[in-house]
Design a protein around this motif. Sequence first.
Motif, PDB file in Angstrom:
ATOM      1  N   ALA A 186       0.824  -1.221   0.000  1.00  8.20           N
ATOM      2  CA  ALA A 186       0.000   0.000   0.000  1.00  8.20           C
ATOM      3  C   ALA A 186       0.859   1.273   0.000  1.00  8.20           C
ATOM      4  O   ALA A 186       0.338   2.362   0.156  1.00  8.20           O
ATOM      5  CB  ALA A 186      -0.910  -0.015   1.228  1.00  8.20           C
ATOM      6  N   LEU A 187       2.178   1.120  -0.197  1.00  7.58           N
ATOM      7  CA  LEU A 187       3.068   2.270  -0.008  1.00  7.58           C
ATOM      8  C   LEU A 187       3.608   2.828  -1.322  1.00  7.58           C
ATOM      9  O   LEU A 187       3.601   2.150  -2.347  1.00  7.58           O
ATOM     10  CB  LEU A 187       4.257   1.832   0.858  1.00  7.58           C
ATOM     11  N   ASP A 188       4.084   4.079  -1.259  1.00  3.22           N
ATOM     12  CA  ASP A 188       4.751   4.663  -2.429  1.00  3.22           C
ATOM     13  C   ASP A 188       6.112   3.981  -2.604  1.00  3.22           C
ATOM     14  O   ASP A 188       6.593   3.296  -1.700  1.00  3.22           O
ATOM     15  CB  ASP A 188       4.923   6.178  -2.241  1.00  3.22           C
ATOM     16  N   VAL A 189       6.713   4.187  -3.776  1.00  3.06           N
ATOM     17  CA  VAL A 189       7.916   3.428  -4.131  1.00  3.06           C
ATOM     18  C   VAL A 189       9.058   3.631  -3.128  1.00  3.06           C
ATOM     19  O   VAL A 189       9.729   2.673  -2.741  1.00  3.06           O
ATOM     20  CB  VAL A 189       8.378   3.809  -5.557  1.00  3.06           C
ATOM     21  N   THR A 190       9.259   4.881  -2.673  1.00  2.00           N
ATOM     22  CA  THR A 190      10.361   5.140  -1.741  1.00  2.00           C
ATOM     23  C   THR A 190      10.128   4.413  -0.423  1.00  2.00           C
ATOM     24  O   THR A 190      11.025   3.745   0.106  1.00  2.00           O
ATOM     25  CB  THR A 190      10.487   6.664  -1.472  1.00  2.00           C
ATOM     26  N   SER A 191       8.912   4.521   0.109  1.00  2.16           N
ATOM     27  CA  SER A 191       8.613   3.849   1.382  1.00  2.16           C
ATOM     28  C   SER A 191       8.716   2.339   1.216  1.00  2.16           C
ATOM     29  O   SER A 191       9.163   1.628   2.114  1.00  2.16           O
ATOM     30  CB  SER A 191       7.194   4.179   1.843  1.00  2.16           C
ATOM     31  N   GLN A 192       8.304   1.860   0.046  1.00  5.52           N
ATOM     32  CA  GLN A 192       8.372   0.426  -0.236  1.00  5.52           C
ATOM     33  C   GLN A 192       9.821  -0.063  -0.133  1.00  5.52           C
ATOM     34  O   GLN A 192      10.112  -1.057   0.517  1.00  5.52           O
ATOM     35  CB  GLN A 192       7.843   0.205  -1.650  1.00  5.52           C
ATOM     36  N   LYS A 193      10.718   0.712  -0.736  1.00  6.69           N
ATOM     37  CA  LYS A 193      12.138   0.326  -0.710  1.00  6.69           C
ATOM     38  C   LYS A 193      12.666   0.314   0.714  1.00  6.69           C
ATOM     39  O   LYS A 193      13.461  -0.555   1.088  1.00  6.69           O
ATOM     40  CB  LYS A 193      12.975   1.310  -1.543  1.00  6.69           C
ATOM     41  N   MET A 194      12.221   1.284   1.516  1.00  5.22           N
ATOM     42  CA  MET A 194      12.702   1.358   2.909  1.00  5.22           C
ATOM     43  C   MET A 194      12.195   0.170   3.722  1.00  5.22           C
ATOM     44  O   MET A 194      12.924  -0.374   4.554  1.00  5.22           O
ATOM     45  CB  MET A 194      12.282   2.687   3.539  1.00  5.22           C
TER      46      MET A 194
END
Length: 335
Positions: A186-194
């Motif tokens: 459910a996250l944006d790409v940057t948050s997903q990577k983190m």
Amino acid sequence: MGKTMLEVRDLKTKYVTREKEDVYAVDGVSLKIEDGKTLGIAGESGCGKSTLALSLMGYYFAPLHYMSGEIIVDGKNISGMKPADVQKNILGTEIAYIPQAAMNALNPTQKIIKFIQDVVHAHKVDLSKKDIHDLARERFETLGLPAEVLNKHAVELSGGMKQRTVIAISTILSPKVLIADEPSSALDVTSQKMVIKMLKDMLEKQFIRSMIFITHELPLLYNVTDDIMVMYAGQIVERGCAEDMIFRPIHPYSKGLMGSIIVPEAGEKEKKLEAIPGTPPNLKHPPSGCRFAPRCKYAVPMCHGMTVPEREAGSGRSYRCAFSEEELREMYGNE
Ligand SMILES: Nc1ncnc2c1ncn2[C@@H]1O[C@H](COP(=O)(O)OP(=O)(O)OP(=O)(O)O)[C@@H](O)[C@H]1O
Ligand SMILES: [Mg+2]
């Protein structure tokens, strides 16, 4: 071979609906995960991935019921354990679970440190408030989360931060197995990577000893997992190492699933191809014979009636199909 952290043998569980109908959502699943490893579970919506995750924890509440099979966590057989005992002795310490959309389940008005105190106290771990705070601060900082978060309320955190916080809270007691159900979807790409980086760090630092990673997103499976199991209609249709499963799937369903997204080469964009026609069956009345046969373009009449054999293909690879790997590869080659 590393130590086995989780072993599951022929697990069968079902939902019993209000109308007293049985839904066979996990039907004979076996698996094994070793220390330090990540097992990915893939499959379309409704194939039973989340039900398998719930079932693996041994924490059964209606409408979900245990039927048969064994669940062994780090040598302890937890199948048949009472839910109260599972909650006290297993959840959080042996197995931690991050449910789908976990971050939305946090009480928005409670301080993060309070959640951590609750997790620790639920297991009667003998730590003072200060010890818990010190443990939490050290853990958060090691995982790249600012220690100030501990004194914030869930409502003050962004989506990505909230999700990483939920993961840190659930694993504060360093469980042997973490089951993460779509932890970044459910996250944006940057948050997903983190989130993904944090999960990998946790394994490396042994804050968790193994992981089950459930996702719809195949490129993520490739980046995160060692092995992959493909689930269809409550059963595992194929398993193997991530590389083989993504680039050389054997089972027609895995082939369709893996083919629906191509893992991009460097500099290339992800390509989405045609999805598999049709939908997974209703698990109240699963098809007899091969469950995928009604949607399989290679199916022959015998597929609809037979008990499908589980076939070995070397190096821990197995698949469930009437046809052998050679026969399937020949059919694929002729397309
Ligand atoms: N509480 C419930 N009662 C009855 N049937 C249920 C219940 N929850 C799920 N099911 C059924 O069990 C099957 C498996 O559902 P599950 O949620 O495990 O699938 P999933 O693979 O996790 O899907 P998704 O990718 O959408 O998360 C589905 O057929 C679903 O309709
Ligand atoms: Mg699910």
